[in-house]
Design a protein around this motif. Structure first.
Motif, PDB file in Angstrom:
ATOM      1  N   ARG A 313       0.808  -1.215   0.000  1.00  0.00           N
ATOM      2  CA  ARG A 313       0.000   0.000   0.000  1.00  0.00           C
ATOM      3  C   ARG A 313       0.847   1.273   0.000  1.00  0.00           C
ATOM      4  O   ARG A 313       1.988   1.276   0.442  1.00  0.00           O
ATOM      5  CB  ARG A 313      -0.951  -0.005   1.197  1.00  0.00           C
ATOM      6  N   PHE A 314       0.224   2.329  -0.480  1.00  0.00           N
ATOM      7  CA  PHE A 314       0.889   3.634  -0.572  1.00  0.00           C
ATOM      8  C   PHE A 314       0.498   4.508   0.612  1.00  0.00           C
ATOM      9  O   PHE A 314      -0.648   4.499   1.054  1.00  0.00           O
ATOM     10  CB  PHE A 314       0.493   4.341  -1.877  1.00  0.00           C
ATOM     11  N   ASP A 315       1.459   5.286   1.092  1.00  0.00           N
ATOM     12  CA  ASP A 315       1.180   6.251   2.165  1.00  0.00           C
ATOM     13  C   ASP A 315       0.519   7.515   1.609  1.00  0.00           C
ATOM     14  O   ASP A 315      -0.240   8.185   2.305  1.00  0.00           O
ATOM     15  CB  ASP A 315       2.486   6.641   2.872  1.00  0.00           C
ATOM     16  N   ARG A 316       0.853   7.836   0.357  1.00  0.00           N
ATOM     17  CA  ARG A 316       0.317   9.024  -0.287  1.00  0.00           C
ATOM     18  C   ARG A 316      -0.026   8.684  -1.737  1.00  0.00           C
ATOM     19  O   ARG A 316       0.736   8.002  -2.422  1.00  0.00           O
ATOM     20  CB  ARG A 316       1.336  10.179  -0.284  1.00  0.00           C
ATOM     21  N   LEU A 358      -8.522   3.052  -6.763  1.00  0.00           N
ATOM     22  CA  LEU A 358      -7.241   3.308  -6.087  1.00  0.00           C
ATOM     23  C   LEU A 358      -7.368   3.341  -4.568  1.00  0.00           C
ATOM     24  O   LEU A 358      -6.367   3.172  -3.867  1.00  0.00           O
ATOM     25  CB  LEU A 358      -6.638   4.622  -6.586  1.00  0.00           C
ATOM     26  N   TRP A 359      -8.567   3.532  -4.063  1.00  0.00           N
ATOM     27  CA  TRP A 359      -8.747   3.646  -2.615  1.00  0.00           C
ATOM     28  C   TRP A 359      -8.178   2.435  -1.861  1.00  0.00           C
ATOM     29  O   TRP A 359      -7.488   2.613  -0.839  1.00  0.00           O
ATOM     30  CB  TRP A 359     -10.225   3.873  -2.282  1.00  0.00           C
ATOM     31  N   PRO A 360      -8.396   1.188  -2.322  1.00  0.00           N
ATOM     32  CA  PRO A 360      -7.826   0.034  -1.609  1.00  0.00           C
ATOM     33  C   PRO A 360      -6.296   0.010  -1.585  1.00  0.00           C
ATOM     34  O   PRO A 360      -5.703  -0.683  -0.749  1.00  0.00           O
ATOM     35  CB  PRO A 360      -8.361  -1.181  -2.382  1.00  0.00           C
ATOM     36  N   THR A 361      -5.652   0.756  -2.492  1.00  0.00           N
ATOM     37  CA  THR A 361      -4.178   0.747  -2.516  1.00  0.00           C
ATOM     38  C   THR A 361      -3.582   1.751  -1.535  1.00  0.00           C
ATOM     39  O   THR A 361      -2.366   1.821  -1.383  1.00  0.00           O
ATOM     40  CB  THR A 361      -3.637   1.056  -3.935  1.00  0.00           C
ATOM     41  N   LEU A 362      -4.446   2.536  -0.853  1.00  0.00           N
ATOM     42  CA  LEU A 362      -3.980   3.523   0.127  1.00  0.00           C
ATOM     43  C   LEU A 362      -3.886   2.889   1.507  1.00  0.00           C
ATOM     44  O   LEU A 362      -4.799   2.193   1.955  1.00  0.00           O
ATOM     45  CB  LEU A 362      -4.960   4.711   0.171  1.00  0.00           C
ATOM     46  N   ALA A 363      -2.777   3.112   2.174  1.00  0.00           N
ATOM     47  CA  ALA A 363      -2.561   2.538   3.509  1.00  0.00           C
ATOM     48  C   ALA A 363      -3.485   3.205   4.531  1.00  0.00           C
ATOM     49  O   ALA A 363      -3.830   4.379   4.387  1.00  0.00           O
ATOM     50  CB  ALA A 363      -1.100   2.734   3.922  1.00  0.00           C
ATOM     51  N   PRO A 364      -3.893   2.478   5.589  1.00  0.00           N
ATOM     52  CA  PRO A 364      -4.647   3.115   6.672  1.00  0.00           C
ATOM     53  C   PRO A 364      -3.867   4.306   7.225  1.00  0.00           C
ATOM     54  O   PRO A 364      -2.647   4.235   7.411  1.00  0.00           O
ATOM     55  CB  PRO A 364      -4.767   1.993   7.718  1.00  0.00           C
TER      56      PRO A 364
END
Length: 433
Positions: A313-316, A358-364
């Motif tokens: 996942r991506f932080d940003r 893309l939302w699922p690829t964003l880190a909590p």
């Protein structure tokens, strides 16, 4: 048709016809410029951009001066007269030169039988002057649908937006903070005789008083500065970058924002730059090379995550979505001819699909910055409204900034004649799971 080199006005008419048939200026102007001497390329560009910028106003006048429309096979002569009218109404070109050379261009285009018509119409136009416009959308030279949409969306601002769209955009730079401080680069510009000032909102931006060729900019080849509008530069502060983060630039070409991300924060773990078009990816690589920066550049549809995402996942995430480009018409006046009202709903569907994919690829705890160069709410805060209803773990962050207008779900910048383009930004935070 003449076998010699075509006159500038004839080439401009061919470009205008190609735009009317659906090609962008960026597609059809460079091949035309390749056919003229280096010193004439700027003049050809000015003819084509100016004729597109004032197309609707000039076309209304020309239609009023023609007893009947020209046949389809003679449409090029209609465009030729538009180019001549542009020069009569908006340039300093000597009238006799416009009239005589347009008649010669008509002959060079293989239409000698229409030289009398061209001469008669243009002489009458020169003698009578420009007729009073019937409606404001004609005077401000935009398609009817766009004027109606802006009147509805921006009842207090629509005329200002249309006026700003007709003013040539300023040249704005982004200073590479890894190499030099903005104030020091301003000093270098002044020492070179280039008048410039710091932008009010972007921390590394500089606006030039007058555009100059990039090879006149000190250190440009070595990556000291890049050309980028102030509004486009604002994404980096909204991303709130920090060392160690993994960052995705989801619709990255031509790479200005990718480079701005890398310049603004050293020590990022990785920057992934995605774009669907392999041809446009080459522009990202060129920009990275000039600036001495590294990113992982991938050709992929950002919405098709199975095709490119490795599950980490991506932080940003910066999501600068495909849009109507209604906020950058002053830079791309052909948008007035190319864009249709029925383009907006399909674009909005793409924008929402990209956000959802893309939302699922964003880190909590991560943040996603949604951006467009549009002034239409349908592509902007209404997309964010719809998305927030679909995603309970998404939270809107209201950035503490002095620019733009608070639309409730993001901030809207409208094009400014002496400043930035029209842009929209919204910042979304993902709740910790």
């Amino acid at each position: 048709m003449s076998h010699g080199p075509l006159p500038l006005r004839a080439l401009a008419a061919q470009v205008l016809l190609a735009v009317e048939q659906g090609q962008s200026l960026s597609q059809c102007l460079p091949p035309a410029q390749a056919r003229v001497a280096d010193q004439e390329r700027g003049e050809l560009q000015a003819l084509c951009y100016g004729s597109c910028r004032w197309f609707h106003r000039l076309d209304a006048e020309l239609q009023g001066r023609l007893k009947r429309p020209l046949r389809k096979q003679d449409r090029i002569v209609h465009q030729l007269m538009l180019v001549a009218l542009f020069q009569l109404r908006f340039s300093q070109q000597a009238t006799y030169a416009v009239l005589n050379e347009t008649v010669e261009a008509c002959r060079a285009l293989g239409k000698p039988h229409l030289t009398g018509l061209v001469n008669g119409v243009l002489r009458k136009a020169e003698r009578e002057g420009e007729p009073a416009p019937i409606r404001p959308e004609i005077e401000l030279s935009h398609p009817d649908w766009m004027v109606a949409k802006l009147q509805h969306n921006w009842p207090d601002d629509w005329q200002d937006i249309l006026t700003a769209n007709n003013v040539q955009a300023p040249m704005t730079l982004r200073v590479n903070r890894r190499q030099i401080a903005r104030d020091d680069y301003l000093d270098r510009l002044r020492a070179t005789g280039i008048d410039a000032a710091a932008t009010p909102h972007a921390p590394h931006g500089i606006q030039l008083a007058h555009p100059v060729p990039v090879d006149r900019l000190p250190g440009f080849v070595d990556g000291t500065a890049s050309v980028q509008d102030e509004a486009a530069q604002l994404c980096t502060s909204l991303l709130d970058l920090a060392a160690g983060q993994r960052v995705l630039d989801a619709c990255a070409a031509p790479g200005g924002k990718t480079c701005a991300i890398l310049e603004s924060c050293e020590g990022l773990a990785e920057v992934v730059a995605l774009d669907q078009s392999p041809e446009r990816l080459a522009r990202i690589d060129e920009n990275l090379d000039r600036l001495g920066l590294d990113a992982r550049v991938l050709a992929a549809d950002a919405a098709d995550t199975a095709q490119w995402w490795d599950g980490q996942r991506f932080d940003r995430i910066l999501l600068d979505v495909p849009c109507s480009a209604s906020g950058v018409i002053r830079r791309h006046p052909d948008i007035k001819l190319l864009r249709r009202e029925d383009d907006i709903t399909p674009l909005a569907a793409i924008q929402l699909r990209l956000l959802e994919a893309l939302w699922p690829t964003l880190a909590p705890g991560g943040r996603l910055v949604y951006a467009t160069c549009s002034v239409f709410p349908q592509e902007n805060h209404r997309i964010i409204q719809r998305f927030l209803k679909l995603q309970p773990e998404a939270r809107l962050l209201q950035p503490d900034v002095a620019w733009g207008r608070d639309m409730g779900q993001g901030r809207q910048l409208l094009p400014q004649p002496d400043g930035h383009d029209g842009f929209f930004y919204a910042v979304l935070i993902k709740h910790d799971e």
